[in-house]
Design a protein around this motif. Structure first.
Motif, PDB file in Angstrom:
ATOM      1  N   LYS A  53       2.721  22.033  17.415  1.00 43.77           N
ATOM      2  CA  LYS A  53       1.952  23.277  17.257  1.00 43.77           C
ATOM      3  C   LYS A  53       0.445  23.038  17.360  1.00 43.77           C
ATOM      4  O   LYS A  53      -0.260  23.734  18.100  1.00 43.77           O
ATOM      5  CB  LYS A  53       2.316  23.875  15.907  1.00 43.77           C
ATOM      6  CG  LYS A  53       1.779  25.237  15.624  1.00 43.77           C
ATOM      7  CD  LYS A  53       2.419  25.797  14.375  1.00 43.77           C
ATOM      8  CE  LYS A  53       2.442  24.788  13.237  1.00 43.77           C
ATOM      9  NZ  LYS A  53       1.088  24.360  12.832  1.00 43.77           N
ATOM     10  N   THR A  54      -0.040  22.056  16.610  1.00 47.22           N
ATOM     11  CA  THR A  54      -1.482  21.785  16.612  1.00 47.22           C
ATOM     12  C   THR A  54      -1.943  21.280  17.982  1.00 47.22           C
ATOM     13  O   THR A  54      -2.993  21.700  18.486  1.00 47.22           O
ATOM     14  CB  THR A  54      -1.836  20.766  15.512  1.00 47.22           C
ATOM     15  OG1 THR A  54      -1.396  21.280  14.252  1.00 47.22           O
ATOM     16  CG2 THR A  54      -3.328  20.511  15.437  1.00 47.22           C
ATOM     17  N   ASP A  76      -3.688  25.294   9.230  1.00 56.53           N
ATOM     18  CA  ASP A  76      -2.600  24.381   8.898  1.00 56.53           C
ATOM     19  C   ASP A  76      -3.160  23.246   8.063  1.00 56.53           C
ATOM     20  O   ASP A  76      -4.092  22.564   8.470  1.00 56.53           O
ATOM     21  CB  ASP A  76      -1.983  23.828  10.185  1.00 56.53           C
ATOM     22  CG  ASP A  76      -0.811  22.895   9.914  1.00 56.53           C
ATOM     23  OD1 ASP A  76      -0.419  22.753   8.747  1.00 56.53           O
ATOM     24  OD2 ASP A  76      -0.281  22.330  10.878  1.00 56.53           O
TER      25      ASP A  76
HETATM   26 MG    MG Z   1      -0.098  20.701  12.867  1.00 50.94          MG
END
Ligand code: MG
Ligand code: ADP
Length: 277
Positions: free
Chosen positions: A19-20, A43
């Motif tokens: 995701k990041t 996050d």
């Molecule tokens: Mg992440």
């Protein structure tokens, strides 16, 4: 005047799906189109955006909430000129702001948002109230999923909760770390099948990003893949992803303002605090 702000929240049922990585590279991809991009690190995982890019943040959103810094002072300039709001423990607190803090934050964002075309939010994995708030406030919820049963099951749980709580219908799906296009389609089909079966929901497939060693190599160099290895297959896939997200039909154009984003973000918590008396 620029076009309406687009808010894209990257979410995942579980951590470690990329995701990041995708948030950073999608931000860079949009910046390459001369879009002004704000990347909000919401996050609190281990590999935060600043860590992945080798940037040290001195201040963060908690200083803004405490009234010690403006949002602009907290921002860091990242690759391709993207603006990053670094992660902080304050992000957790954002899901439980009081009215005064909410207003201060909306004000802070409004000042910054005037020059922003795209806001990308890297939300935490899972289904905390903070994640739900961010996702609910975003026009585009992009669910990142991998070909493993836990990732698919947890993504489904996240979609189900958002659908039930906010009647969210609009979900984009990206399959990451796949070995082939077929595998990407396979993962999407699985998620689509259960979503349709139990919620009559049609998900939107945005495509896949291959498993690519250059991703971790770029991370080790603390550089964005798109900058360090623009020719890598995963980098090319992120560019197609950008195209797919851009083309993803916009069914609700009224949502294009930062105030709208933050009001939606903060609303569920207001209700919660009202309920609590
Ligand atoms: Mg992440
Ligand atoms: N397409 C990919 N190919 C290979 N490795 C990847 C890919 N995407 C992410 N990774 C790796 O997977 C790990 C988790 O990525 P990260 O972006 O931190 O995930 P998350 O934010 O979902 O926890 C990192 O080591 C990252 O380098």
């Amino acid at each position: 005047m620029h076009d309406a702000l687009r808010v894209i929240a990257l979410t995942a049922g579980k951590g470690g799906v990329g995701k990041t990585t995708l948030a950073i590279n999608l931000a860079v991809a949009y910046a390459k189109q001369n879009k002004k991009v704000l990347l909000f690190d919401a996050d609190l995982g281990l590999a935060n955006i600043d860590v992945l890019l080798g940037i040290r943040a001195k201040r963060n959103i908690s200083h803004v909430l405490a009234g010690e810094s403006s949002l602009a002072e907290v921002c860091i300039t990242g690759p391709e000129g993207i603006t990053i709001i670094p992660a902080a423990s304050g992000v957790q607190k954002m899901a439980e702001l009081n009215m005064h803090e909410s207003r201060a934050l909306i004000h802070a964002f409004s000042e910054l948002a005037e020059q922003v075309d795209i806001l990308i939010v890297d939300t935490a994995a899972g289904i905390s109230s903070q994640v739900l708030s961010f996702a609910n406030a975003s026009q585009d919820i992009v669910v990142v999923v991998c070909n493993d049963p836990a990732s698919i099951a947890d993504s489904y749980a996240l979609i189900k909760l958002l659908h039930q709580r906010f009647t969210t219908q609009r979900f984009g799906v990206v399959a990451n770390k796949v070995n082939s296009m077929e595998e990407g389609q396979f993962v999407f089909n699985k998620l689509q099948k259960i979503s349709e079966q139990f919620m009559s929901l049609n998900l939107h497939y945005l495509g896949c990003v291959p498993k690519d060693d250059y991703v971790s190599l770029a991370a080790r160099h603390q550089r964005a893949l798109l900058e360090e290895f623009p020719g890598a297959t995963a980098a090319q896939a992120v560019l197609s992803l950008r195209t797919q997200i851009t083309q993803w039909e916009q069914d609700d154009t009224s949502r294009g303002s930062i105030a709208f984003f933050l009001e939606r973000f903060i609303q569920p918590n207001r209700e919660a605090s009202e309920c609590a008396g």
